[in-house]
Design an enzyme around this catalytic site. Structure first.
Site, short mmCIF file in Angstrom:
data_model
loop_
_atom_site.label_atom_id
_atom_site.label_comp_id
_atom_site.label_asym_id
_atom_site.label_seq_id
_atom_site.Cartn_x
_atom_site.Cartn_y
_atom_site.Cartn_z
N LYS A 91 0.82 -1.22 0.00
CA LYS A 91 0.00 0.00 0.00
C LYS A 91 0.85 1.26 0.00
O LYS A 91 0.33 2.38 -0.12
CB LYS A 91 -0.97 -0.01 1.18
CG LYS A 91 -2.00 -1.14 1.08
CD LYS A 91 -2.89 -1.20 2.30
CE LYS A 91 -3.89 -2.35 2.17
NZ LYS A 91 -3.27 -3.68 2.06
N LYS A 102 3.60 4.64 5.60
CA LYS A 102 4.62 3.60 5.40
C LYS A 102 5.59 4.00 4.28
O LYS A 102 6.78 3.65 4.32
CB LYS A 102 3.95 2.27 5.06
CG LYS A 102 3.12 1.69 6.21
CD LYS A 102 3.97 1.34 7.41
CE LYS A 102 4.68 0.02 7.23
NZ LYS A 102 5.39 -0.39 8.48
#
Length: 366
Positions: free
Chosen positions: A278, A290
């Site tokens: 993702k 992230k």
């Protein structure tokens, strides 16, 4: 017993030697015609998997144990389906990724899980190189009590580190993995005096700490002086992070920065951060957080010249962020099963597969 190979033979021998478990081996079935009409530990090979329904009726079989750790998911699904049609319980021994030490025992026989039905041909990883890197080193795992972190700790423990540091902010999960590893057999370690391999237990250090607190993280690193770090601590539930963006940033971004800076300060040689698919062209708070964390690790690698890398996962079966938990709950409640889009595709890997990928990355980074 479905499978008359080494794993099946071990299961049959244990049944013979441990009558108190209440399991009597009626026979083997195996698709290898060369094994038919032979006896293994005095247990006959009665036919192939196609014969399961007839053998269940003839021998009044109550349970079929699938003892084929390297069999692909397609074969497991077919055997399970035959057992369902025959009205007999199917159980299974774990697949190859869960049998790193190669041992098979009756204690490992369990219910068939989703991961078994989706099992692929085993991915070949250079376990020897991983063991050589970890053996005799001090290793720290952040998020050590999580679904990925705890499996990382199990596989690292088998490699014989000098010390394994379990860092996490959830006391119950750290307590559980600490107790589990204390009761298991570690790998061999290097004696600092003689330089020879010995079976003495590595040091196991549980630490309760939150990666968001830089001073606490720095103190832990200064006291433990890890040589290898696996950074698994993170928030990963996409919808929840959309509603709590500040938590995603402080934990995934600032937490990663704190861990990376502490690692550089004590000269950690190898650093592996667990990321997500993702993070590719992110469309969510979790994915964006992230991606920023990846860039922090990447910058540290460029500036230090050390093996600091990030590994991206797809959907990991059984992990706490996996959609499978949602699907199972919805099915148990009678539906409906909600999907993002009818054409949505998901790419799954099991927790042991994912962890082997992480450990392999630590070697590739070298």
């Amino acid at each position: 017993i479905m499978g008359a190979g080494d794993a099946g033979a071990m299961i049959a021998r244990e049944m013979r030697n441990n009558a108190h478990v209440g399991l009597e081996p009626v026979g083997f079935v195996d698709d290898d015609l060369g094994k038919h009409d032979v006896r293994i530990h005095n247990v006959p090979v009665l036919g192939s998997r196609q014969d399961i329904p007839a053998l269940v009726r003839e021998y009044k079989v109550q349970q079929v144990i699938i003892a084929m750790p390297s069999a692909p998911g397609k074969v497991v699904r077919e055997v399970v389906q035959m057992c369902e049609q025959a009205g007999v319980q199917a159980r299974i021994i774990p697949g190859i990724p869960e049998l790193l030490d190669g041992r098979v025992s009756l204690q490992q026989v369990r219910e068939v899980e989703i991961a078994d039905l989706l099992r692929r041909e085993p991915v070949q990883t250079d376990i020897g190189a991983v063991r050589a890197l970890i053996r005799g080193r001090r290793v720290l795992v952040t998020g050590g009590g999580g679904s990925i972190g705890s499996e990382l700790c199990r596989q690292i423990w088998r490699c014989g580190p000098a010390e394994l540091i379990l860092l996490g902010h959830g006391e119950n999960s750290i307590f559980d993995i600490h107790n589990e590893l204390r009761g298991s057999e570690p790998g061999m370690v290097i004696s600092p005096e003689s330089g020879a391999w010995s079976a003495q237990s590595p040091v196991l250090t549980p630490i309760i700490a939150d990666v968001r607190f830089a001073e606490r993280v720095r103190t832990v690193f200064e006291e433990t002086r890890p040589e290898i770090v696996f950074h698994a601590a993170a928030h990963k539930h996409v919808p929840l992070m959309e509603m709590n963006p500040a938590e995603a940033i402080t934990n995934n971004v600032l937490g990663t920065r704190n861990v990376v800076e502490a690692a550089l300060a004590v000269d950690v040689e190898h650093f592996v951060m667990i990321s997500t698919d993702k993070a590719v062209n992110p469309t969510s708070i979790m994915g964006a957080s992230k991606r920023v964390a990846e860039l922090i690790v990447h910058r540290a690698a460029q500036q230090s010249g050390k093996a600091y890398v990030a590994v991206r996962f797809g959907n990991v079966l059984g992990s706490r962020g996996s959609v499978i938990h949602t699907f199972r709950r919805q099915i148990a409640q009678g539906g409906p099963v909600t999907v993002t889009d009818p054409e949505m595709k998901r790419f799954f890997m099991t927790i042991p597969e994912a962890v082997q990928l992480v450990m392999q990355a630590s070697v590739l980074g070298a």
